[in-house]
Design a protein around this motif. Structure first.
Motif, PDB file in Angstrom:
ATOM      1  N   MET A 195       1.064  -0.586   0.029  1.00 26.09           N
ATOM      2  CA  MET A 195       0.065  -0.617   0.516  1.00 26.09           C
ATOM      3  C   MET A 195       0.803   1.279  -0.205  1.00 26.09           C
ATOM      4  SD  MET A 195      -3.217   1.601  -0.506  1.00 26.09           S
ATOM      5  CE  MET A 195      -3.665   3.085   0.557  1.00 26.09           C
ATOM      6  N   TRP A 196       2.041   1.465   0.465  1.00 28.61           N
ATOM      7  CA  TRP A 196       2.539   2.280   0.825  1.00 28.61           C
ATOM      8  C   TRP A 196       3.198   3.119  -0.869  1.00 28.61           C
ATOM      9  CZ3 TRP A 196       8.102   1.991  -0.244  1.00 28.61           C
ATOM     10  CH2 TRP A 196       8.338   0.462  -0.153  1.00 28.61           C
ATOM     11  N   LEU A 197       3.558   1.964  -1.113  1.00 30.43           N
ATOM     12  CA  LEU A 197       4.846   1.887  -2.595  1.00 30.43           C
ATOM     13  C   LEU A 197       3.176   2.856  -3.418  1.00 30.43           C
ATOM     14  CD1 LEU A 197       6.935   1.595  -4.473  1.00 30.43           C
ATOM     15  CD2 LEU A 197       5.806  -0.373  -4.781  1.00 30.43           C
ATOM     16  N   ALA A 198       1.622   2.939  -3.365  1.00 27.87           N
ATOM     17  CA  ALA A 198       0.819   2.936  -4.239  1.00 27.87           C
ATOM     18  C   ALA A 198       0.801   4.512  -4.353  1.00 27.87           C
ATOM     19  CB  ALA A 198      -0.621   2.055  -4.344  1.00 27.87           C
ATOM     20  N   VAL A 199       1.046   4.979  -2.699  1.00 27.11           N
ATOM     21  CA  VAL A 199       1.116   7.226  -2.672  1.00 27.11           C
ATOM     22  C   VAL A 199       1.872   7.701  -3.236  1.00 27.11           C
ATOM     23  CG1 VAL A 199       0.694   8.723  -0.890  1.00 27.11           C
ATOM     24  CG2 VAL A 199      -0.030   6.105  -0.079  1.00 27.11           C
ATOM     25  N   PRO A 200       3.511   6.968  -3.848  1.00 26.91           N
ATOM     26  CA  PRO A 200       4.059   8.049  -4.298  1.00 26.91           C
ATOM     27  C   PRO A 200       3.208   8.172  -6.032  1.00 26.91           C
ATOM     28  CG  PRO A 200       5.267   6.569  -3.099  1.00 26.91           C
ATOM     29  CD  PRO A 200       4.178   6.507  -3.214  1.00 26.91           C
ATOM     30  N   PHE A 201       3.687   6.452  -6.884  1.00 28.38           N
ATOM     31  CA  PHE A 201       3.010   6.631  -7.865  1.00 28.38           C
ATOM     32  C   PHE A 201       1.409   7.311  -7.841  1.00 28.38           C
ATOM     33  CE2 PHE A 201       4.846   2.850  -7.954  1.00 28.38           C
ATOM     34  CZ  PHE A 201       6.821   3.430  -8.421  1.00 28.38           C
ATOM     35  N   CYS A 202       0.421   7.435  -7.383  1.00 28.12           N
ATOM     36  CA  CYS A 202      -1.049   7.729  -6.938  1.00 28.12           C
ATOM     37  C   CYS A 202       0.025  10.089  -7.250  1.00 28.12           C
ATOM     38  CB  CYS A 202      -1.207   7.465  -6.568  1.00 28.12           C
ATOM     39  SG  CYS A 202      -3.713   8.464  -6.613  1.00 28.12           S
ATOM     40  N   CYS A 203       0.451   9.541  -6.430  1.00 29.61           N
ATOM     41  CA  CYS A 203       0.735  11.132  -6.660  1.00 29.61           C
ATOM     42  C   CYS A 203       1.283  11.764  -8.010  1.00 29.61           C
ATOM     43  CB  CYS A 203       1.561  11.736  -5.784  1.00 29.61           C
ATOM     44  SG  CYS A 203       0.761  11.538  -3.848  1.00 29.61           S
ATOM     45  N   MET A 204       2.393  11.400  -8.410  1.00 27.42           N
ATOM     46  CA  MET A 204       2.279  11.011  -9.643  1.00 27.42           C
ATOM     47  C   MET A 204       1.514  11.070 -10.242  1.00 27.42           C
ATOM     48  SD  MET A 204       6.953   9.450  -9.505  1.00 27.42           S
ATOM     49  CE  MET A 204       6.361   7.720  -9.601  1.00 27.42           C
TER      50      MET A 204
END
Length: 58
Positions: free
Chosen positions: A1-10
């Motif tokens: 889950m924590w890996l999805a946050v930066p990708f979602c922001c980008m």
């Protein structure tokens, strides 16, 4: 889950950036020249690339 946050922001930043480019070129009459129309085509192609990336990762 924590890996999805930066990708979602980008992804969101990229969508906003391309939307701003398209909006400014459409709104400003002096930007209706071939160079800026090419920039619009690149922004639209970037939208397509983002959609494909989200299909692969999502």
């Amino acid at each position: 889950m924590w890996l999805a946050v930066p990708f979602c922001c980008m992804y969101v930043i990229s969508i906003l950036r391309n939307s701003a480019i398209l909006f400014v070129i459409k709104a400003e009459r002096s930007l209706h020249e071939p160079m800026y129309l090419f920039l619009c085509m690149l922004a639209i192609a970037d939208f397509d690339k983002e959609g494909i990336a989200m299909d692969v990762w999502g």
